[in-house]
Design a protein around this motif. Structure first.
Motif, short mmCIF file in Angstrom:
data_model
loop_
_atom_site.label_atom_id
_atom_site.label_comp_id
_atom_site.label_asym_id
_atom_site.label_seq_id
_atom_site.Cartn_x
_atom_site.Cartn_y
_atom_site.Cartn_z
N TYR A 266 37.98 39.58 20.30
CA TYR A 266 39.16 39.95 21.13
C TYR A 266 39.08 41.27 21.50
O TYR A 266 39.66 41.87 22.74
N LEU A 267 38.55 42.28 20.83
CA LEU A 267 38.07 43.58 21.14
C LEU A 267 37.24 43.61 22.29
O LEU A 267 37.81 44.35 22.97
N VAL A 268 36.06 43.04 22.17
CA VAL A 268 35.13 42.91 23.55
C VAL A 268 36.23 42.76 24.80
O VAL A 268 35.45 43.14 25.94
N LEU A 269 36.77 41.13 24.34
CA LEU A 269 37.17 41.14 26.43
C LEU A 269 38.13 42.56 26.38
O LEU A 269 38.41 42.28 28.01
N LEU A 270 38.96 42.86 25.85
CA LEU A 270 40.57 44.29 25.85
C LEU A 270 39.25 45.34 27.08
O LEU A 270 39.40 45.30 27.93
N VAL A 271 38.10 45.39 26.57
CA VAL A 271 37.61 46.66 26.66
C VAL A 271 36.19 46.38 28.31
O VAL A 271 36.63 46.48 28.89
N LEU A 272 36.23 44.65 28.28
CA LEU A 272 35.62 44.52 29.34
C LEU A 272 36.78 44.01 30.66
O LEU A 272 36.07 44.53 31.47
N PHE A 273 37.83 44.26 30.05
CA PHE A 273 39.12 44.11 31.02
C PHE A 273 39.40 44.96 32.07
O PHE A 273 38.84 45.27 33.43
N ILE A 274 39.15 45.99 30.89
CA ILE A 274 39.19 47.59 31.27
C ILE A 274 38.32 48.30 32.21
O ILE A 274 38.85 48.49 32.94
N GLU A 275 37.57 47.95 31.90
CA GLU A 275 35.80 48.85 31.66
C GLU A 275 35.51 48.24 33.74
O GLU A 275 35.80 48.56 34.56
N THR A 276 35.90 47.01 34.21
CA THR A 276 35.71 46.16 34.89
C THR A 276 36.25 46.15 36.47
O THR A 276 36.46 45.31 36.44
N GLY A 277 37.76 47.49 35.72
CA GLY A 277 38.52 47.19 37.08
C GLY A 277 39.98 47.75 37.23
O GLY A 277 40.26 48.87 37.93
N VAL A 278 39.58 48.67 36.23
CA VAL A 278 41.07 49.90 35.25
C VAL A 278 40.05 50.82 35.55
O VAL A 278 39.15 51.03 35.01
N ILE A 279 40.78 51.82 36.44
CA ILE A 279 40.37 53.07 36.44
C ILE A 279 39.59 53.90 35.65
O ILE A 279 39.22 54.75 35.36
N ILE A 280 40.71 53.71 34.86
CA ILE A 280 39.89 54.65 33.21
C ILE A 280 38.97 54.40 33.12
O ILE A 280 38.56 54.55 31.73
N GLY A 281 38.94 53.28 32.62
CA GLY A 281 37.35 52.92 31.91
C GLY A 281 36.29 52.90 32.41
O GLY A 281 35.57 51.66 31.88
N PHE A 282 35.82 53.21 33.77
CA PHE A 282 34.57 53.79 33.96
C PHE A 282 33.69 53.97 32.64
O PHE A 282 32.47 54.10 32.41
N PHE A 283 33.90 55.09 31.72
CA PHE A 283 33.08 55.24 30.86
C PHE A 283 33.24 54.24 29.45
O PHE A 283 31.70 54.74 28.66
N LEU A 284 33.08 53.03 29.50
CA LEU A 284 33.64 51.79 28.53
C LEU A 284 31.66 51.57 28.71
O LEU A 284 30.98 51.53 30.05
N PRO A 285 31.17 50.99 27.25
CA PRO A 285 30.29 50.60 27.56
C PRO A 285 30.08 49.15 27.30
O PRO A 285 29.42 48.34 26.73
N GLY A 286 29.95 48.43 29.07
CA GLY A 286 30.15 47.44 28.83
C GLY A 286 28.90 46.21 28.09
O GLY A 286 28.79 45.25 27.94
N ASP A 287 27.45 46.95 29.20
CA ASP A 287 26.31 46.07 28.86
C ASP A 287 26.26 46.14 27.10
O ASP A 287 25.70 45.11 26.62
N PRO A 288 26.01 47.31 26.59
CA PRO A 288 25.94 47.15 24.84
C PRO A 288 26.97 46.41 24.40
O PRO A 288 26.46 45.97 23.14
N LEU A 289 27.70 46.23 24.15
CA LEU A 289 28.94 45.83 23.95
C LEU A 289 28.63 44.21 24.21
O LEU A 289 28.83 42.96 23.15
N LEU A 290 27.81 44.01 24.63
CA LEU A 290 28.25 42.15 25.40
C LEU A 290 26.05 42.02 24.88
O LEU A 290 26.83 41.17 24.01
N PHE A 291 25.56 43.34 24.20
CA PHE A 291 24.35 42.74 23.53
C PHE A 291 25.03 42.56 22.33
O PHE A 291 24.76 41.40 21.34
N ILE A 292 25.88 43.67 21.38
CA ILE A 292 26.02 43.91 20.61
C ILE A 292 26.85 42.20 19.92
O ILE A 292 26.60 41.67 18.73
N SER A 293 28.13 41.90 21.12
CA SER A 293 28.47 40.66 21.00
C SER A 293 27.73 39.35 20.69
O SER A 293 27.75 38.55 20.40
N GLY A 294 26.54 39.35 21.36
CA GLY A 294 25.56 38.13 21.13
C GLY A 294 25.31 38.00 19.74
O GLY A 294 24.86 37.01 19.40
N MET A 295 24.65 39.18 18.76
CA MET A 295 24.11 39.09 18.11
C MET A 295 25.25 39.79 16.94
O MET A 295 25.04 38.47 15.95
#
Length: 218
Positions: free
Chosen positions: A24-53
């Motif tokens: 659920y934390l990943v869901l929040l991070v993905l939302f912020i990174e893909t449209g909220v200005i302050i989320g540009f530094f968040l690591p979306g690619d690694p988070l998705l990979f880790i979620s798969g793991m």
């Protein structure tokens, strides 16, 4: 700066993620990174990979299903929806506050250089930029904002938004799911994540560089 780096380190730790909100934390991070200005530094690619793991790990299989593959489909759907909503929010923000997005000077939350990179990328790729931008850190945050500020057709934006989310979430999460149970991958996670970022961004960056050189030679 130290606080931001420390937060990123936590977000790249599967055990910390599962103890602090889980996927659920990943869901929040993905939302912020893909449209909220302050989320540009968040690591979306690694988070998705880790979620798969995490989903592939028998000892950490997240609900609601008892089997891994249905959980994989369930969470990939939620991840895609989260990033789709993030892009819609970014589009709305850009459309509603275009006077802020288009201003010439920096603000504490909006840097001109980030906007310019996304703007140039959008101008070169058009609507397809919304889909491709998912694979480019920083650009994926600002691309929907630029699309809204420039008044991109909403139906066209929606199509590329959904298409890009499915491709991005599906490919990287599935990769983490497939490789996640390999001991070498888990023991060298930092290098794998670095390689992943280079892998997904290099083709697009190389293409942009060569296209720019070709244009300059004309």
């Amino acid at each position: 700066m130290e606080l931001a780096l420390e937060s990123l380190q936590y977000l790249l730790d599967p055990d910390w993620i599962m103890k602090n909100g889980g996927l659920y934390l990943v869901l929040l991070v993905l939302f912020i990174e893909t449209g909220v200005i302050i989320g540009f530094f968040l690591p979306g690619d690694p988070l998705l990979f880790i979620s798969g793991m995490v989903i592939a790990s028998a000892s950490e299989t997240p609900y609601p299903f008892p089997n891994q593959f249905p959980n994989l489909l369930f969470w990939m759907t939620l991840f895609a929806c989260s990033t789709i909503l993030g892009n819609f929010f970014g589009y709305w923000f850009g459309y509603k506050f275009k006077h802020i997005v288009n201003r010439e000077d920096d603000t504490w939350f909006l840097k001109r250089k980030h906007i310019q990179v996304a703007h140039d990328f959008y101008e070169k790729r058009g609507g397809f930029a919304i889909a491709i931008a998912r694979f480019l850190p920083i650009v994926r945050t600002f691309a929907p904002i630029i699309a809204g500020a420039l008044g991109m057709n909403f139906k066209k934006f929606s199509f590329f938004n959904i298409f890009g989310a499915i491709i991005w979430v599906g490919s990287i999460t599935l990769l983490g799911y497939v490789l996640g149970e390999i001991p070498w991958v888990r023991n060298n996670l930092e290098y794998i994540l670095l390689g992943l970022v280079l892998l997904v961004t290099a083709p697009v960056i190389i293409k942009l560089v060569f296209n720019k050189k070709n244009i300059n030679h004309i």
